[in-house]
Design an enzyme around this catalytic site. Structure first.
Site, PDB file in Angstrom:
ATOM      1  N   CYS A  66      -9.308   7.229  -1.778  1.00  0.00           N
ATOM      2  CA  CYS A  66      -9.389   5.811  -2.347  1.00  0.00           C
ATOM      3  C   CYS A  66      -9.718   5.030  -1.077  1.00  0.00           C
ATOM      4  O   CYS A  66      -9.606   3.878  -0.980  1.00  0.00           O
ATOM      5  CB  CYS A  66      -7.889   5.548  -2.724  1.00  0.00           C
ATOM      6  SG  CYS A  66      -6.697   5.461  -1.299  1.00  0.00           S
ATOM      7  N   HIS A 102       4.375  -3.977   7.842  1.00  0.00           N
ATOM      8  CA  HIS A 102       3.814  -3.834   6.452  1.00  0.00           C
ATOM      9  C   HIS A 102       2.931  -2.599   6.733  1.00  0.00           C
ATOM     10  O   HIS A 102       2.206  -2.480   7.612  1.00  0.00           O
ATOM     11  CB  HIS A 102       2.775  -4.773   6.241  1.00  0.00           C
ATOM     12  CG  HIS A 102       1.992  -4.733   4.905  1.00  0.00           C
ATOM     13  ND1 HIS A 102       2.297  -4.916   3.708  1.00  0.00           N
ATOM     14  CD2 HIS A 102       0.654  -4.421   4.961  1.00  0.00           C
ATOM     15  CE1 HIS A 102       1.089  -4.539   2.958  1.00  0.00           C
ATOM     16  NE2 HIS A 102       0.382  -4.273   3.775  1.00  0.00           N
ATOM     17  N   HIS A 105       0.901  -0.200   0.130  1.00  0.00           N
ATOM     18  CA  HIS A 105       1.482  -0.269  -1.183  1.00  0.00           C
ATOM     19  C   HIS A 105       1.678   1.384  -1.817  1.00  0.00           C
ATOM     20  O   HIS A 105       0.930   2.227  -1.187  1.00  0.00           O
ATOM     21  CB  HIS A 105       0.634  -0.805  -1.965  1.00  0.00           C
ATOM     22  CG  HIS A 105       0.528  -2.397  -1.710  1.00  0.00           C
ATOM     23  ND1 HIS A 105      -0.605  -2.741  -0.920  1.00  0.00           N
ATOM     24  CD2 HIS A 105       1.401  -3.396  -2.000  1.00  0.00           C
ATOM     25  CE1 HIS A 105      -0.398  -4.234  -0.554  1.00  0.00           C
ATOM     26  NE2 HIS A 105       0.982  -4.533  -1.237  1.00  0.00           N
ATOM     27  N   ASP A 109      -0.143   6.797  -9.171  1.00  0.00           N
ATOM     28  CA  ASP A 109      -1.537   7.763  -9.326  1.00  0.00           C
ATOM     29  C   ASP A 109      -1.592   8.946  -8.407  1.00  0.00           C
ATOM     30  O   ASP A 109      -2.572   9.427  -8.139  1.00  0.00           O
ATOM     31  CB  ASP A 109      -2.566   7.047  -9.517  1.00  0.00           C
ATOM     32  CG  ASP A 109      -2.981   6.260  -8.266  1.00  0.00           C
ATOM     33  OD1 ASP A 109      -2.322   6.447  -7.145  1.00  0.00           O
ATOM     34  OD2 ASP A 109      -3.914   5.451  -8.464  1.00  0.00           O
ATOM     35  N   ARG A 118       1.448   7.629  -4.864  1.00  0.00           N
ATOM     36  CA  ARG A 118       0.574   7.649  -3.860  1.00  0.00           C
ATOM     37  C   ARG A 118       1.117   6.623  -2.775  1.00  0.00           C
ATOM     38  O   ARG A 118       0.712   5.454  -3.380  1.00  0.00           O
ATOM     39  CB  ARG A 118      -0.900   7.258  -4.299  1.00  0.00           C
ATOM     40  CG  ARG A 118      -1.896   6.845  -3.349  1.00  0.00           C
ATOM     41  CD  ARG A 118      -3.169   7.048  -3.832  1.00  0.00           C
ATOM     42  NE  ARG A 118      -3.581   5.956  -4.983  1.00  0.00           N
ATOM     43  CZ  ARG A 118      -3.952   4.737  -4.680  1.00  0.00           C
ATOM     44  NH1 ARG A 118      -4.638   4.331  -3.566  1.00  0.00           N
ATOM     45  NH2 ARG A 118      -4.103   3.960  -5.824  1.00  0.00           N
ATOM     46  N   CYS A 120       0.039   4.514  -0.157  1.00  0.00           N
ATOM     47  CA  CYS A 120      -1.564   3.980   0.265  1.00  0.00           C
ATOM     48  C   CYS A 120      -1.200   3.272   1.458  1.00  0.00           C
ATOM     49  O   CYS A 120      -0.714   2.174   1.422  1.00  0.00           O
ATOM     50  CB  CYS A 120      -2.045   3.461  -0.609  1.00  0.00           C
ATOM     51  SG  CYS A 120      -3.921   2.932  -0.569  1.00  0.00           S
TER      52      CYS A 120
END
Ligand SMILES: [Zn+2]
Length: 133
Positions: A66, A102, A105, A109, A118, A120
């Site tokens: 990704c 932060h 996310h 999937d 996941r 990410c």
């Protein structure tokens, strides 16, 4: 949300690079494929670049294609989640439990043979620690 470390932005700015400040404190996103940990698969732990708290283990890292570092699980209690409605999308943001930085996310999937999740994560939000296992 309440965090263990509560510092004003002026304090964070002193201790973070401009890119780290943008990602961690302004909820920015690394450009896909640019992060230094996207294709990094050494054994160790990934700590928060803001406060140093351990967040992810290398055993949970996998290549999701990704463009960002992806994990199928986090160290228990290390991250918290909250809904994110920015950019006309409904996503779930993940933040460092300790400092509220932060991270990225979480999506559904991920690898089905493990958690199906996941995580990410922006490379900029992470600091790899080879000795931290
Ligand atoms: Zn942190």
């Amino acid at each position: 949300m309440k965090f263990v470390i509560n510092k004003p932005d002026t304090e964070w700015e002193k201790n973070l690079t401009p890119q780290q400040f943008y990602i961690l404190r302004r909820k920015g996103t690394d450009l896909p494929g640019t992060g230094k940990y996207t294709y990094h698969f050494e054994e160790g732990i990934y700590r928060c670049a803001g406060c140093g708290a351990p967040l992810f283990k290398s055993v949970n890292k996998y290549d999701s294609h990704c463009g960002w570092p992806s994990f199928d699980d986090a160290i228990p209690g290390a991250v918290v989640m909250q809904p994110d409605y920015s950019h006309n999308m409904i996503r779930t943001e993940i933040l460092c439990t300790t400092c509220g930085g932060h991270l990225g996310h979480i999506f559904d999937d991920g690898p089905r043979e493990t958690t199906g999740k996941r995580y990410c994560v922006n490379s900029t939000s992470l600091k790899f620690d080879k000795s931290g296992l």
